[in-house]
Design a protein around this motif. Structure first.
Motif, mmCIF file in Angstrom:
data_model
loop_
_atom_site.group_PDB
_atom_site.id
_atom_site.type_symbol
_atom_site.label_atom_id
_atom_site.label_comp_id
_atom_site.label_asym_id
_atom_site.label_seq_id
_atom_site.Cartn_x
_atom_site.Cartn_y
_atom_site.Cartn_z
ATOM 1 N N LYS A 60 54.976 37.681 55.529
ATOM 2 C CA LYS A 60 55.802 37.262 57.142
ATOM 3 C C LYS A 60 55.777 38.659 58.005
ATOM 4 O O LYS A 60 55.032 39.043 58.625
ATOM 5 C CB LYS A 60 55.993 36.856 57.072
ATOM 6 C CG LYS A 60 56.475 34.783 56.819
ATOM 7 C CD LYS A 60 57.519 34.796 57.225
ATOM 8 C CE LYS A 60 57.439 32.893 56.876
ATOM 9 N NZ LYS A 60 58.023 31.892 57.466
ATOM 10 N N ASP A 61 56.335 39.741 57.025
ATOM 11 C CA ASP A 61 56.864 41.176 57.920
ATOM 12 C C ASP A 61 55.085 41.602 57.574
ATOM 13 O O ASP A 61 55.090 42.824 58.664
ATOM 14 C CB ASP A 61 57.913 41.936 57.242
ATOM 15 C CG ASP A 61 58.968 41.501 57.436
ATOM 16 O OD1 ASP A 61 59.117 40.574 58.444
ATOM 17 O OD2 ASP A 61 60.207 41.746 56.995
ATOM 18 N N GLN A 102 59.233 41.428 68.764
ATOM 19 C CA GLN A 102 60.398 41.327 68.201
ATOM 20 C C GLN A 102 60.968 40.626 68.630
ATOM 21 O O GLN A 102 62.061 40.193 67.577
ATOM 22 C CB GLN A 102 61.241 42.844 68.535
ATOM 23 C CG GLN A 102 60.510 44.238 67.999
ATOM 24 C CD GLN A 102 60.419 44.065 66.674
ATOM 25 O OE1 GLN A 102 61.622 43.857 66.490
ATOM 26 N NE2 GLN A 102 59.830 45.083 66.243
ATOM 27 N N TYR A 159 60.136 37.705 66.339
ATOM 28 C CA TYR A 159 60.392 37.492 65.013
ATOM 29 C C TYR A 159 61.810 37.636 64.832
ATOM 30 O O TYR A 159 63.047 37.245 63.996
ATOM 31 C CB TYR A 159 60.306 39.006 64.539
ATOM 32 C CG TYR A 159 58.718 39.648 64.166
ATOM 33 C CD1 TYR A 159 57.976 38.301 63.889
ATOM 34 C CD2 TYR A 159 58.056 40.869 63.986
ATOM 35 C CE1 TYR A 159 56.251 38.458 64.249
ATOM 36 C CE2 TYR A 159 56.924 41.024 64.173
ATOM 37 C CZ TYR A 159 56.211 39.597 64.054
ATOM 38 O OH TYR A 159 55.048 39.955 63.654
ATOM 39 N N ALA A 160 62.874 37.877 66.119
ATOM 40 C CA ALA A 160 64.010 37.790 65.722
ATOM 41 C C ALA A 160 64.778 36.548 65.932
ATOM 42 O O ALA A 160 66.341 35.734 65.384
ATOM 43 C CB ALA A 160 64.954 38.838 67.106
ATOM 44 N N ARG A 189 62.936 33.905 64.365
ATOM 45 C CA ARG A 189 62.761 33.563 63.694
ATOM 46 C C ARG A 189 63.670 33.472 62.874
ATOM 47 O O ARG A 189 63.660 32.331 61.457
ATOM 48 C CB ARG A 189 61.041 34.132 63.071
ATOM 49 C CG ARG A 189 60.777 33.091 62.531
ATOM 50 C CD ARG A 189 59.361 33.906 61.736
ATOM 51 N NE ARG A 189 57.952 33.857 63.220
ATOM 52 C CZ ARG A 189 57.299 33.929 62.744
ATOM 53 N NH1 ARG A 189 56.601 35.071 62.241
ATOM 54 N NH2 ARG A 189 56.790 33.838 63.942
ATOM 55 N N LYS A 190 64.046 34.578 62.745
ATOM 56 C CA LYS A 190 65.177 34.781 61.543
ATOM 57 C C LYS A 190 66.266 34.048 61.400
ATOM 58 O O LYS A 190 66.599 33.786 60.927
ATOM 59 C CB LYS A 190 65.315 36.240 61.656
ATOM 60 C CG LYS A 190 66.495 37.119 60.572
ATOM 61 C CD LYS A 190 66.441 38.202 60.602
ATOM 62 C CE LYS A 190 67.491 38.812 59.456
ATOM 63 N NZ LYS A 190 67.940 40.011 59.362
ATOM 64 N N LEU A 244 66.213 30.422 60.600
ATOM 65 C CA LEU A 244 65.307 30.757 59.439
ATOM 66 C C LEU A 244 67.313 30.149 58.645
ATOM 67 O O LEU A 244 67.209 30.200 57.613
ATOM 68 C CB LEU A 244 64.416 31.341 58.451
ATOM 69 C CG LEU A 244 63.160 31.454 59.055
ATOM 70 C CD1 LEU A 244 62.364 32.182 58.237
ATOM 71 C CD2 LEU A 244 62.202 30.152 57.930
ATOM 72 N N GLU A 245 67.905 31.344 59.703
ATOM 73 C CA GLU A 245 69.147 31.814 58.790
ATOM 74 C C GLU A 245 70.242 30.464 58.624
ATOM 75 O O GLU A 245 70.795 30.137 58.202
ATOM 76 C CB GLU A 245 70.092 32.511 59.607
ATOM 77 C CG GLU A 245 69.341 34.485 59.192
ATOM 78 C CD GLU A 245 69.777 35.205 59.308
ATOM 79 O OE1 GLU A 245 70.377 34.960 60.864
ATOM 80 O OE2 GLU A 245 69.935 36.326 58.881
#
Length: 253
Positions: free
Chosen positions: A2-3, A64, A67-68, A70-71, A74-75
């Motif tokens: 993904k990155d 950004q 993405y943050a 999304r992270k 997911l966590e």
């Protein structure tokens, strides 16, 4: 992955915007070169470039942020999965104990197929009861073979229902175990010991004591051999249970 995809997207965006800027700037040059001074053209170009840079910075900031978020999502999902897995551990422990009970039950059924393993005890039993009575006894044991074989699928489904609450590895072990047991049953039915017993004693009802003893004794040996095979096959599954119990008990601590 993904990155990497995100970096590729950024690259394509930058290239696209730069090409757009160059086209716009070129258009300005063509449109303004005859009627406008160069300082005005320069100022227009700077304005365009500034707008693009500002747009890129804004776009990067938005990316950004996405993405943050999304992270974090997911966590959160991963942590929820861990919590759900912990809640299932008591259920898995119960299932493993039930699995042990079912294995013992099946082994008990197989043991009921076996008869006297001592040749001398066998002869003594015949002399005490006579061929007819002992034939009935032997026939009941042979019927147990058919009973075990017919119930194999039901027993397999029962164990699969149990191990489906444990994990995939235990499920695969159960499938392999029953595949081998079915194969051993088929070989048992195809053996000369079983075929001779059916042909000469079960249906023909031979009355000659010597022939009866010879055929029945061979079947006795074969059935006891089969029992040992089944026990050894199940040991592979039984050996997994303590490991799984220890694994899930540790996770609870």
């Amino acid at each position: 992955m993904k990155d990497k995809q995100g970096k590729n997207d950024d690259g394509y965006t930058i290239i696209f915007l730069l090409i757009t800027a160059l086209v716009l700037y070129a258009s300005c040059l063509v449109g303004l070169s005859k009627a406008t001074e160069w300082k005005d053209i320069y100022a227009a170009g700077c304005s365009i470039v500034g707008g693009i840079v500002g747009g890129l910075l804004t776009l990067q900031g938005v990316r950004q942020t996405i993405y943050a978020q999304r992270k974090i999502t997911l966590e959160t999902i991963e942590e929820q999965r861990k919590q759900d897995a912990l809640k299932l551990i008591p259920q898995k422990l119960v299932a493993l104990h039930n699995l042990t009970t079912e294995i013992e039950s099946f082994n008990s059924q197989v043991t009921k197929m076996t008869v006297l393993s001592s040749y001398n005890l066998f002869l003594k039993a015949i002399k005490l009861s006579g061929i007819e009575e002992y034939r009935d006894y032997m026939n009941k044991k042979v019927n147990k073979i058919e009973e075990v074989y017919k119930n194999l699928n039901n027993k397999e489904y029962k164990l699969i229902e149990i191990v489906s609450q444990v994990d995939v590895d235990t499920y695969k072990t159960v499938k392999v175990v029953f595949k081998r047991i079915k194969q051993e049953c088929e070989w048992l039915f195809a053996s000369s010991e079983v075929r001779d017993y059916y042909g000469k004693i079960y249906y023909a009802k031979v009355t000659d004591e010597e022939e009866f003893v010879e055929i029945a004794d061979r079947l006795i040996f074969k059935l006891n051999e089969f029992r040992v095979l089944i026990e050894n096959i199940f040991k592979e599954l039984e050996s997994v249970i303590p490991e799984k119990l220890q694994e899930y008990e540790k996770e609870m601590l």
